[in-house]
Write a protein that holds these residues in place. Structure first.
Motif, short mmCIF file in Angstrom:
data_model
loop_
_atom_site.label_atom_id
_atom_site.label_comp_id
_atom_site.label_asym_id
_atom_site.label_seq_id
_atom_site.Cartn_x
_atom_site.Cartn_y
_atom_site.Cartn_z
N ARG A 305 59.25 43.32 13.15
CA ARG A 305 59.07 43.44 14.53
C ARG A 305 60.31 42.69 15.23
N GLU A 307 62.10 41.96 19.42
CA GLU A 307 61.94 41.81 20.73
C GLU A 307 63.13 42.03 21.85
N GLU A 327 62.41 39.24 15.57
CA GLU A 327 61.65 38.26 15.84
C GLU A 327 61.89 36.84 14.79
N ARG A 362 51.32 37.29 26.92
CA ARG A 362 51.81 36.23 25.90
C ARG A 362 51.28 34.92 26.14
N LYS A 373 50.11 37.14 21.10
CA LYS A 373 50.48 38.12 22.03
C LYS A 373 49.25 39.05 22.11
N ASP A 402 59.24 42.59 25.88
CA ASP A 402 58.23 43.40 24.98
C ASP A 402 58.70 43.46 23.50
N THR A 403 57.88 43.40 22.66
CA THR A 403 58.17 43.52 21.31
C THR A 403 57.76 45.11 20.62
#
Length: 525
Positions: A305, A307, A327, A362, A373, A402-403
Motif C-alpha cells: 500500500r 500513501e 506505507e 483516519r 483508517k 489518500d492511500t
C-alpha cells in the motif's frame, strides 16, 4: 351505442379485434386507442405489464441506423416511458439525438449517449452482437492529454466503425424522468452535486411520497469527476436504490419536467440521471417492477500500500500527477523503480495498471501514529505514466493523504467473475420458480477494455444474462467507468472472487468490469 361500449371486452368480435390490435406497431396502436372506449380498453390490455424493447444496428449511415432500431423497437405495442440510445461518436451526437427525439417524441425522457461500443440483438438479423467502436491502443507510460473538440460540439466523419443500440422501456407503476447535473462553464471549482441529489430526491418524493427512488441509471461526461459525483450520491441516497450506468461518455437528454434555462455557452453538462420512482397513485391492478444487479470484475490488487504525498491536477484535462510513499517508509521512490518492482509479480510486461484509492477518515494516537483508517469509498484511476518521483493517472479526486493499492487486469479473474455473475443470475431465475415474478429485460454496462479482443470469443459479456434469459430483450454499452451499486435488499450482487480479498470494501464506479441490471415484474395479488 352505450350498451356496446359497456359490453365485455372478449366477445367473439372483440377476440378478433384483440388479435388484430396485438400485431400493430406502437404508433398505430396509440392511434387505435383513440377510436372508442372499447378499443381503448383492448389497447390498454397490451400495456398492463412492463416491457423493454431493444435493437442494435451497425449501419454506417446515421439515418439508416436510426430507421432500423426505431422500426424494430416500435414494431410491437409499447408506450415509451423512457429511452436510452448509445451511439458511436462518428454519427454526431446532436444529429442522432434530434432524429431519435422526432421518432420517440420530445417529451419522452431520452438519453442519447456516446459510448465505446454496443451489445444487443441486431435489428435486421436478430443475432446477438457485441461491437466496440474503436480498438485504439491505450496511452501508457506517457503523459495524457485530451485534444480536439468535445463530442457534444463536434460531428465526426472518420472511418472508425459506427453503430447504435436503442432501448425503450414501458414501466407502469413507476414514474421516470431525466434529471441533469450542470455547473458554470467558466468555474470548475463550483460543485452542483448537492443540488443534483436534491432534485433527484424531490422528484422521487413528488411522485412516491417518502419512498426513495427505486433505481437510477446515470450517464456521466468523460471530462467530469464521476468518482466524486457517484460517491456523493452513494452517501446521500439510501441503499434501497439501485444505481448503474456509464461514467465516461458524452450525452444529450430530453426530460419531462426539467429544462436548462441557460445559453449553452454558459454551462457544462456533467451527468444526467434517469430516475425511476414508485407512483403512489398507481392502479391496484398494476404490479411491482424490481431492479436486480450482478457484477463481473476484472482487476486484481498486488504490491504494498502507498500513501499520496503531493498532488497536481492538470486543469480541465482531467489527469492527476502525484508523488507517493510506500506505507512504513519515508523515502520517495521513483515511478520507474516502483513499476519495475511491481511488474516482477505480473506475467504481462505491459498490463493495464490502475490504482484503487481509498478515501476515508483516519484515526491517530496521541503521538501521531495512525491507528486505523475507515474507508468510506474507493475510486479507480488508470495509470497513464510517470517520470521521476511523480505518477500520472487518469481522472481527478486523488488527494494528499489518500492511500492506494495497485491493480492490474487479469483475464482469469474476468472469466471467473463472469461465471459468478452467471451463477447469480441463475440463482435469481431459480428464486422466481413457483412465483409469478419474471424478468422482462436487461441492461449491461461493461468496460471497453473487455469484449472479444480481450476474451478471444464473441459475446462473452452478454452471455451471463442471455444464457439465463434467452427470450428476454437485453442491450448493453461498453463504457469507460462502469457504475454499479446494488440495493440493500438485493442478494444478486456478485461476491468478490477469492483473488480480490484485498479489494477495498466499497466502490460504485468500477474498472475492467461488467455490471448487469435485470428488470423483473411481480404481478399484483
Amino acid at each position: 351505442m352505450e350498451s356496446r361500449e359497456a359490453a365485455p371486452i372478449y366477445g367473439c368480435k372483440d377476440d378478433i379485434l384483440h388479435n388484430i390490435l396485438g400485431r400493430l406497431p406502437a404508433s398505430t396502436l396509440a392511434n387505435a386507442a383513440c377510436v372508442s372506449k372499447t378499443w381503448h380498453r383492448i389497447c390498454s390490455h397490451f400495456l398492463s405489464r412492463p416491457m423493454l424493447a431493444s435493437a442494435l444496428s451497425l449501419n454506417p449511415s446515421l439515418l439508416g441506423a436510426v430507421e432500423e432500431v426505431t422500426e424494430k423497437v416500435l414494431s410491437k405495442p409499447i408506450r415509451p416511458h423512457f429511452a436510452i440510445a448509445c451511439i458511436s461518436e462518428q454519427f454526431g451526437l446532436r444529429a442522432a439525438h434530434l432524429l431519435l427525439s422526432q421518432r420517440l417524441g420530445s417529451k419522452t425522457p431520452l438519453v442519447t449517449h456516446i459510448g465505446n461500443g454496443v451489445m444487443g440483438t441486431e435489428a435486421l438479423t436478430n443475432q446477438l452482437r457485441e461491437s466496440i467502436f474503436s480498438e485504439k491502443l491505450q496511452v501508457k507510460w506517457d503523459y495524457f492529454d485530451y485534444q480536439g473538440p468535445h463530442p457534444r460540439e463536434a460531428n465526426g466523419f472518420s472511418d472508425v466503425s459506427r453503430g447504435m443500440v436503442l432501448v425503450v422501456g414501458y414501466v407502469p407503476g413507476l414514474k421516470v424522468d431525466a434529471i441533469p447535473l450542470i455547473h458554470p462553464k467558466n468555474d470548475f471549482g463550483i460543485s452542483m452535486v448537492d443540488a443534483f441529489v436534491r432534485h433527484i430526491k424531490a422528484f422521487a418524493y413528488s411522485v412516491s411520497g417518502n419512498h426513495p427512488p427505486a433505481a437510477i441509471i446515470i450517464f456521466g461526461d468523460r471530462k467530469s469527476d464521476m468518482n466524486d459525483i457517484v460517491a456523493t450520491m452513494d452517501q446521500a441516497i439510501g441503499k434501497e436504490t439501485v444505481m448503474v450506468g456509464d461514467g465516461g461518455g458524452c450525452f444529450l437528454f430530453n426530460s419531462r419536467n426539467y429544462t436548462i434555462n441557460l445559453p449553452p455557452d454558459l454551462y457544462v453538462l456533467d451527468a444526467v440521471a434517469l430516475v425511476f420512482a414508485k407512483d403512489s397513485h398507481k392502479s391496484p391492478d398494476v404490479g411491482e417492477t424490481r431492479f436486480r444487479v450482478a457484477m463481473a470484475g476484472g482487476l486484481v490488487p498486488f504490491g504494498p500500500r502507498f500513501e499520496v504525498v503531493d498532488v497536481l491536477v492538470k486543469g480541465d484535462i482531467k489527469w492527476t500527477c502525484f508523488s507517493a510513499l510506500m506505507e512504513g517508509f519515508n523515502t520517495m521512490l521513483t515511478f520507474e523503480a516502483v513499476i519495475e518492482t511491481l511488474l516482477e509479480t505480473v506475467s504481462d510486461r505491459r498490463p493495464d495498471l490502475y490504482i484503487g484509492v481509498s478515501h476515508g477518515r483516519r484515526y491517530y494516537s496521541g503521538n501521531g501514529r495512525l491507528i486505523k483508517k475507515v474507508s468510506e469509498s474507493t475510486s479507480f484511476h488508470q495509470v497513464l505514466g510517470g517520470e521521476g518521483e511523480y505518477f500520472v493517472v487518469e481522472g481527478v479526486g486523488v488527494r494528499a493523504g489518500d492511500t492506494f493499492l495497485f491493480y492490474h487486469r487479469d483475464l482469469e479473474t474476468a472469466r471467473t467473475t463472469s461465471e459468478i455473475a452467471f451463477e447469480n443470475l441463475t440463482r435469481l431465475k431459480q428464486n422466481f420458480m413457483g412465483s409469478e415474478e419474471t424478468v422482462f429485460g436487461g441492461l449491461i454496462f461493461a468496460c471497453a477494455s473487455r469484449g472479444q479482443s480481450y476474451f478471444g470469443t464473441p459475446n462473452t459479456d452478454i452471455y451471463p444474462f442471455h444464457a439465463n434469459f434467452p427470450s428476454v430483450p437485453v442491450a448493453g454499452i461498453f463504457c469507460k467507468g462502469e457504475i454499479g451499486r446494488s440495493s440493500s435488499s438485493s442478494s444478486s450482487f456478485v461476491k468478490p472472487h477469492e483473488s480480490q480479498e484485498q479489494a477495498p470494501p466499497h466502490c460504485s464506479v468500477h474498472a475492467s468490469s461488467a455490471v448487469y441490471l435485470a428488470l423483473s415484474y411481480l404481478p399484483p395479488p
